[in-house]
Write an enzyme that holds these catalytic residues in place. Sequence first.
Site, PDB file in Angstrom:
ATOM      1  N   LYS A  13       0.834  -1.219   0.000  1.00  0.00           N
ATOM      2  CA  LYS A  13       0.000   0.000   0.000  1.00  0.00           C
ATOM      3  C   LYS A  13       0.867   1.267   0.000  1.00  0.00           C
ATOM      4  CE  LYS A  13      -2.027  -1.119   3.904  1.00  0.00           C
ATOM      5  NZ  LYS A  13      -1.318  -2.395   4.230  1.00  0.00           N
ATOM      6  N   ARG A  88      -9.563   1.234   8.605  1.00  0.00           N
ATOM      7  CA  ARG A  88      -9.201  -0.138   8.970  1.00  0.00           C
ATOM      8  C   ARG A  88     -10.307  -0.815   9.758  1.00  0.00           C
ATOM      9  NH1 ARG A  88      -3.310   0.537   8.828  1.00  0.00           N
ATOM     10  NH2 ARG A  88      -2.344  -1.459   9.259  1.00  0.00           N
ATOM     11  N   ARG A 127      11.854  -5.773   5.070  1.00  0.00           N
ATOM     12  CA  ARG A 127      11.736  -4.327   4.781  1.00  0.00           C
ATOM     13  C   ARG A 127      12.705  -3.491   5.616  1.00  0.00           C
ATOM     14  NH1 ARG A 127       5.960  -1.784   5.258  1.00  0.00           N
ATOM     15  NH2 ARG A 127       5.974  -3.001   7.163  1.00  0.00           N
ATOM     16  N   ARG A 161      11.278  -1.270  11.297  1.00  0.00           N
ATOM     17  CA  ARG A 161      10.157  -1.004  12.200  1.00  0.00           C
ATOM     18  C   ARG A 161      10.092  -2.030  13.334  1.00  0.00           C
ATOM     19  NH1 ARG A 161       5.128   0.094   8.184  1.00  0.00           N
ATOM     20  NH2 ARG A 161       4.086  -1.196   9.745  1.00  0.00           N
ATOM     21  N   ARG A 172      -0.583  -8.893  13.259  1.00  0.00           N
ATOM     22  CA  ARG A 172      -1.136  -7.856  12.370  1.00  0.00           C
ATOM     23  C   ARG A 172      -2.053  -8.493  11.325  1.00  0.00           C
ATOM     24  NH1 ARG A 172       4.415  -5.402  10.645  1.00  0.00           N
ATOM     25  NH2 ARG A 172       3.254  -4.203   9.095  1.00  0.00           N
TER      26      ARG A 172
HETATM   27  P1  AP5 Z   1       4.885  -1.614   1.733  1.00  0.00           P
HETATM   28  O1  AP5 Z   1       4.580  -0.803   0.533  1.00  0.00           O
HETATM   29  O2  AP5 Z   1       5.631  -0.948   2.844  1.00  0.00           O
HETATM   30  O3  AP5 Z   1       3.557  -2.359   2.252  1.00  0.00           O
HETATM   31  P2  AP5 Z   1       2.331  -1.826   3.102  1.00  0.00           P
HETATM   32  O4  AP5 Z   1       1.108  -2.471   2.590  1.00  0.00           O
HETATM   33  O5  AP5 Z   1       2.355  -0.331   3.180  1.00  0.00           O
HETATM   34  O6  AP5 Z   1       2.726  -2.496   4.495  1.00  0.00           O
HETATM   35  P3  AP5 Z   1       2.662  -1.941   5.962  1.00  0.00           P
HETATM   36  O7  AP5 Z   1       3.374  -2.975   6.792  1.00  0.00           O
HETATM   37  O8  AP5 Z   1       3.198  -0.543   6.054  1.00  0.00           O
HETATM   38  O9  AP5 Z   1       1.160  -1.973   6.241  1.00  0.00           O
HETATM   39  P4  AP5 Z   1       0.480  -1.931   7.584  1.00  0.00           P
HETATM   40  O10 AP5 Z   1      -0.906  -1.719   7.158  1.00  0.00           O
HETATM   41  O11 AP5 Z   1       0.737  -3.072   8.494  1.00  0.00           O
HETATM   42  O12 AP5 Z   1       1.233  -0.729   8.329  1.00  0.00           O
HETATM   43  P5  AP5 Z   1       0.804   0.730   8.771  1.00  0.00           P
HETATM   44  O13 AP5 Z   1       2.015   1.557   8.797  1.00  0.00           O
HETATM   45  O14 AP5 Z   1      -0.387   1.193   7.993  1.00  0.00           O
HETATM   46  O15 AP5 Z   1       5.719  -2.899   1.253  1.00  0.00           O
HETATM   47  C1  AP5 Z   1       6.194  -3.863   2.178  1.00  0.00           C
HETATM   48  C2  AP5 Z   1       7.558  -4.402   1.707  1.00  0.00           C
HETATM   49  O16 AP5 Z   1       7.366  -5.107   0.488  1.00  0.00           O
HETATM   50  C3  AP5 Z   1       8.591  -3.301   1.402  1.00  0.00           C
HETATM   51  O17 AP5 Z   1       9.873  -3.746   1.754  1.00  0.00           O
HETATM   52  C4  AP5 Z   1       8.500  -3.101  -0.121  1.00  0.00           C
HETATM   53  O18 AP5 Z   1       9.707  -2.663  -0.694  1.00  0.00           O
HETATM   54  C5  AP5 Z   1       8.113  -4.511  -0.590  1.00  0.00           C
HETATM   55  N1  AP5 Z   1       7.248  -4.517  -1.778  1.00  0.00           N
HETATM   56  C6  AP5 Z   1       6.240  -3.646  -2.071  1.00  0.00           C
HETATM   57  N2  AP5 Z   1       5.661  -3.983  -3.241  1.00  0.00           N
HETATM   58  C7  AP5 Z   1       6.308  -5.100  -3.683  1.00  0.00           C
HETATM   59  C8  AP5 Z   1       6.163  -5.932  -4.831  1.00  0.00           C
HETATM   60  N3  AP5 Z   1       5.239  -5.680  -5.774  1.00  0.00           N
HETATM   61  N4  AP5 Z   1       6.995  -7.001  -4.952  1.00  0.00           N
HETATM   62  C9  AP5 Z   1       7.939  -7.265  -4.011  1.00  0.00           C
HETATM   63  N5  AP5 Z   1       8.124  -6.499  -2.902  1.00  0.00           N
HETATM   64  C10 AP5 Z   1       7.323  -5.435  -2.748  1.00  0.00           C
HETATM   65  O19 AP5 Z   1       0.266   0.440  10.262  1.00  0.00           O
HETATM   66  C11 AP5 Z   1       1.166   0.098  11.302  1.00  0.00           C
HETATM   67  C12 AP5 Z   1       0.397   0.041  12.621  1.00  0.00           C
HETATM   68  O20 AP5 Z   1      -0.135   1.349  12.930  1.00  0.00           O
HETATM   69  C13 AP5 Z   1      -0.840  -0.893  12.654  1.00  0.00           C
HETATM   70  O21 AP5 Z   1      -0.473  -2.226  12.951  1.00  0.00           O
HETATM   71  C14 AP5 Z   1      -1.661  -0.230  13.770  1.00  0.00           C
HETATM   72  O22 AP5 Z   1      -1.147  -0.526  15.042  1.00  0.00           O
HETATM   73  C15 AP5 Z   1      -1.439   1.258  13.517  1.00  0.00           C
HETATM   74  N6  AP5 Z   1      -2.425   1.841  12.573  1.00  0.00           N
HETATM   75  C16 AP5 Z   1      -2.163   2.406  11.359  1.00  0.00           C
HETATM   76  N7  AP5 Z   1      -3.296   2.838  10.766  1.00  0.00           N
HETATM   77  C17 AP5 Z   1      -4.309   2.548  11.640  1.00  0.00           C
HETATM   78  C18 AP5 Z   1      -5.709   2.729  11.571  1.00  0.00           C
HETATM   79  N8  AP5 Z   1      -6.307   3.301  10.497  1.00  0.00           N
HETATM   80  N9  AP5 Z   1      -6.455   2.298  12.619  1.00  0.00           N
HETATM   81  C19 AP5 Z   1      -5.866   1.724  13.713  1.00  0.00           C
HETATM   82  N10 AP5 Z   1      -4.532   1.507  13.827  1.00  0.00           N
HETATM   83  C20 AP5 Z   1      -3.753   1.922  12.785  1.00  0.00           C
END
Ligand code: AP5
Length: 220
Positions: A13, A88, A127, A161, A172
């Site tokens: 994402k 979410r 990552r 992270r 997660r």
């Molecule tokens: P990346 O693009 O970083 O993936 P992502 O989907 O953004 O993954 P996240 O881990 O950031 O998602 P998340 O939803 O768990 O985290 P968030 O920060 O929102 O890609 C991942 C890896 O794969 C990278 O190394 C990249 O290079 C690689 N990659 C990408 N595309 C690829 C491809 N096509 N092929 C191969 N490799 C590829 O949330 C973190 C925490 O914050 C949550 O757990 C929660 O505690 C809190 N939080 C955040 N938002 C909320 C909310 N709305 N409500 C409640 N809690 C929340």
Amino acid sequence: MNIILLGPPGAGKGTQARILADRFGLVHLSTGDMLRASQAAGTAVGLEVRDIMARGDLVTDDIVIRLIEEEFDKGASIAGAVFDGFPRTLGQADALGMMLERRGDRLDAVIEMRVDDEALIARVTGRFTCASCGEVYHERTRRPKVDGVCDKCGGTRFVRRDDDNERAMRHRLYTYYRDTAPLIGYYYAKGLLRSIDGLGEIEEVAARIAAALPKAEARP
Ligand code: AP5
């Protein structure tokens, strides 16, 4: 154009949101980045959410809704926004709908990114990000062109992270299937859902997303 990127942790994402923001002039709104910035700044919110995020649990709806409202107003772009990691929960989805309606705006599409669970774990545990600009890399699939130097800003310090370990990642994923996956049906029923295959090269996935967007026009 307002778009949600919906998908499990590691679906890509953040990677795709940055491409979309750049290509279509959208504001990139990531609640995960906002929460990590609060932690880095040592704010009350940052302290409150630190352990919750490290475990892989969700932060409360009221905190993320407040953050998204503030940032949406601050970074308002005529072109619109790409929401990454928000909403979410069903409560957050309702709140976003009302927030857009109050501003005379609307949601144009929800892109569901599908990636199988084993690939998600491999992506997240490999990552790392540039400590200076936040550019995202991967040990195997996306290394900096020059080892140890960020392609984007030339920074030489990289970080991982707290929640990018297998234990937190499995939690997660559990949280995603329990609390966030119901949004797939929610947005399908509203006629906004487009599901794409999130496996493949980053540019291939970007092309699938662009093709799924309603009458999207890239900037020259
Ligand atoms: P990346 O693009 O970083 O993936 P992502 O989907 O953004 O993954 P996240 O881990 O950031 O998602 P998340 O939803 O768990 O985290 P968030 O920060 O929102 O890609 C991942 C890896 O794969 C990278 O190394 C990249 O290079 C690689 N990659 C990408 N595309 C690829 C491809 N096509 N092929 C191969 N490799 C590829 O949330 C973190 C925490 O914050 C949550 O757990 C929660 O505690 C809190 N939080 C955040 N938002 C909320 C909310 N709305 N409500 C409640 N809690 C929340």
